[in-house]
Design a protein around this motif. Structure first.
Motif, PDB file in Angstrom:
ATOM      1  N   TRP A 201       0.800  -0.965  -0.103  1.00 44.74           N
ATOM      2  CA  TRP A 201      -0.032   0.076   0.076  1.00 44.74           C
ATOM      3  C   TRP A 201       0.773   1.209  -0.034  1.00 44.74           C
ATOM      4  O   TRP A 201       0.403   2.344  -0.407  1.00 44.74           O
ATOM      5  CB  TRP A 201      -0.969  -0.141   1.305  1.00 44.74           C
ATOM      6  CG  TRP A 201      -0.287  -0.017   2.471  1.00 44.74           C
ATOM      7  CD1 TRP A 201      -0.129  -1.328   3.304  1.00 44.74           C
ATOM      8  CD2 TRP A 201       0.298   1.057   3.359  1.00 44.74           C
ATOM      9  NE1 TRP A 201       0.589  -0.928   4.237  1.00 44.74           N
ATOM     10  CE2 TRP A 201       0.993   0.197   4.368  1.00 44.74           C
ATOM     11  CE3 TRP A 201       0.482   2.418   3.087  1.00 44.74           C
ATOM     12  CZ2 TRP A 201       1.698   0.950   5.320  1.00 44.74           C
ATOM     13  CZ3 TRP A 201       1.031   2.915   4.083  1.00 44.74           C
ATOM     14  CH2 TRP A 201       1.730   2.360   5.278  1.00 44.74           C
ATOM     15  N   ALA A 202       2.108   1.081   0.466  1.00 43.50           N
ATOM     16  CA  ALA A 202       2.985   2.393   0.600  1.00 43.50           C
ATOM     17  C   ALA A 202       3.342   2.771  -0.963  1.00 43.50           C
ATOM     18  O   ALA A 202       3.896   3.837  -1.173  1.00 43.50           O
ATOM     19  CB  ALA A 202       4.250   1.964   1.282  1.00 43.50           C
TER      20      ALA A 202
ATOM     21  N   ARG B 275      -6.268   1.429  -9.652  1.00 40.72           N
ATOM     22  CA  ARG B 275      -4.929   0.749  -9.134  1.00 40.72           C
ATOM     23  C   ARG B 275      -5.534  -0.453  -8.488  1.00 40.72           C
ATOM     24  O   ARG B 275      -4.553  -1.392  -7.553  1.00 40.72           O
ATOM     25  CB  ARG B 275      -3.895   1.311  -8.275  1.00 40.72           C
ATOM     26  CG  ARG B 275      -3.391   2.846  -8.988  1.00 40.72           C
ATOM     27  CD  ARG B 275      -2.766   2.451 -10.146  1.00 40.72           C
ATOM     28  NE  ARG B 275      -2.203   3.603 -11.004  1.00 40.72           N
ATOM     29  CZ  ARG B 275      -1.271   3.528 -11.860  1.00 40.72           C
ATOM     30  NH1 ARG B 275      -0.778   2.497 -12.450  1.00 40.72           N
ATOM     31  NH2 ARG B 275      -0.896   4.808 -12.370  1.00 40.72           N
ATOM     32  N   GLY B 276      -6.797  -0.518  -8.171  1.00 44.40           N
ATOM     33  CA  GLY B 276      -7.310  -1.761  -7.412  1.00 44.40           C
ATOM     34  C   GLY B 276      -7.020  -3.111  -7.610  1.00 44.40           C
ATOM     35  O   GLY B 276      -6.610  -3.858  -6.632  1.00 44.40           O
ATOM     36  N   GLY B 277      -6.841  -3.413  -8.840  1.00 43.84           N
ATOM     37  CA  GLY B 277      -6.199  -4.898  -9.113  1.00 43.84           C
ATOM     38  C   GLY B 277      -4.822  -4.997  -8.584  1.00 43.84           C
ATOM     39  O   GLY B 277      -4.602  -6.380  -8.167  1.00 43.84           O
TER      40      GLY B 277
ATOM     41  N   LEU C 294       2.412   6.282  -6.942  1.00 50.11           N
ATOM     42  CA  LEU C 294       1.272   5.977  -7.716  1.00 50.11           C
ATOM     43  C   LEU C 294       0.229   6.997  -7.742  1.00 50.11           C
ATOM     44  O   LEU C 294      -0.068   7.591  -6.524  1.00 50.11           O
ATOM     45  CB  LEU C 294       0.875   4.636  -7.648  1.00 50.11           C
ATOM     46  CG  LEU C 294       1.975   3.502  -8.129  1.00 50.11           C
ATOM     47  CD1 LEU C 294       1.002   2.246  -7.482  1.00 50.11           C
ATOM     48  CD2 LEU C 294       2.177   3.324  -9.417  1.00 50.11           C
ATOM     49  N   VAL C 295      -0.390   7.557  -8.705  1.00 49.18           N
ATOM     50  CA  VAL C 295      -1.497   8.415  -8.681  1.00 49.18           C
ATOM     51  C   VAL C 295      -2.713   7.518  -8.490  1.00 49.18           C
ATOM     52  O   VAL C 295      -3.294   6.667  -9.271  1.00 49.18           O
ATOM     53  CB  VAL C 295      -1.773   9.018 -10.020  1.00 49.18           C
ATOM     54  CG1 VAL C 295      -2.656  10.022  -9.989  1.00 49.18           C
ATOM     55  CG2 VAL C 295      -0.412   9.975 -10.292  1.00 49.18           C
ATOM     56  N   THR C 296      -3.384   7.807  -7.045  1.00 51.53           N
ATOM     57  CA  THR C 296      -4.274   6.965  -6.521  1.00 51.53           C
ATOM     58  C   THR C 296      -5.565   7.777  -6.496  1.00 51.53           C
ATOM     59  O   THR C 296      -6.845   7.264  -6.584  1.00 51.53           O
ATOM     60  CB  THR C 296      -4.128   6.253  -5.349  1.00 51.53           C
ATOM     61  OG1 THR C 296      -4.033   7.315  -4.466  1.00 51.53           O
ATOM     62  CG2 THR C 296      -2.997   5.446  -5.272  1.00 51.53           C
TER      63      THR C 296
END
Length: 228
Positions: free
Chosen positions: A26-27, A53-55, A32-34
């Motif tokens: 998760w870090a 980015r869920g997958g 990453l752009v979430t």
């Protein structure tokens, strides 16, 4: 300690260490752009079905859970622990691993803390079964982790083994309990419409401490044989 015992401990230590590293995926939200605010949102919202980015985050949760579960089962089969605290602790780790893997298959459908419409659907019970089940699987996984942390830290100190865990475990466990209380209070505040109380910060500290503790346990196991 015999070479055989050292060799036998290494797979358990490796599985736990790899699981701990994967559990901190998760870090990656730092690079990453979430679109999610880490100070306000649940960690599990990164893996929501509607997130770009869920997958990725569902996959890392699944891998982390299976690695930790495998490490705990290997410990049971190879060393057959018999003492109360060690049996409880390894069972807690196995439970945590299994529920973390299950959690990845029961993702949130949307991000309730970031999407007001999602939050409203959740409050009205108009979300998929997997979304509703996620809170239970996540809570049970956390419970397993806390039980394991307390039990094996007590075992390390009571039975005079696993020096790194005996030294640092109490501090990590205390911090974990504080972070857990913070997270639960923040969840209650959010559900009552009182804001998030930095829910994301509290929960990220909580899950990070689980990973740190698993790493310390892995180091301890690599250095010494498991309790019998």
């Amino acid at each position: 300690m015999s070479f055989e015992l050292l060799r036998g401990s290494r797979p358990v230590a490796a599985l736990l260490a790899l699981g701990a590293v994967t559990y901190t995926a998760w870090a990656l939200e730092a690079v990453l752009v979430t679109g999610l605010d880490p100070a306000r949102t649940y960690v599990s919202e990164l893996a929501a079905a509607d997130q770009p980015r869920g997958g990725l985050f569902r996959a890392t949760d699944l891998i982390a859970g299976l690695l930790v579960l495998a490490g705990a089962l290997w410990a049971f089969v190879r060393y057959r622990p018999r003492r109360l605290w060690t049996v409880t602790g390894w069972a807690g780790i196995a439970f945590f691993g299994a529920l973390t893997a299950a959690d990845s298959r029961l993702p949130l459908s949307c991000a309730p803390t970031a999407d007001a419409q999602c939050g409203a659907r959740e409050a009205a019970g108009l979300v998929p079964v997997t979304h509703a089940a996620h809170s239970w699987s996540s809570t049970l996984a956390t419970t397993g982790a806390v039980v394991a942390m307390v039990a094996l830290t007590l075992a390390a100190r009571r039975y005079g083994r696993w020096a790194p865990l005996a030294r640092t475990g109490p501090v990590i466990v205390t911090a974990e309990l504080i972070a857990t209380v913070w997270t639960l209070a923040a969840v209650a505040a959010f559900e009552a419409g009182q804001g998030t109380w930095l829910l994301g910060v509290g929960q990220r500290i909580q899950v990070l401490l689980v990973a740190v503790w698993l790493t310390v346990l892995a180091l301890s196991v690599a250095r010494e044989k498991l309790y019998e």
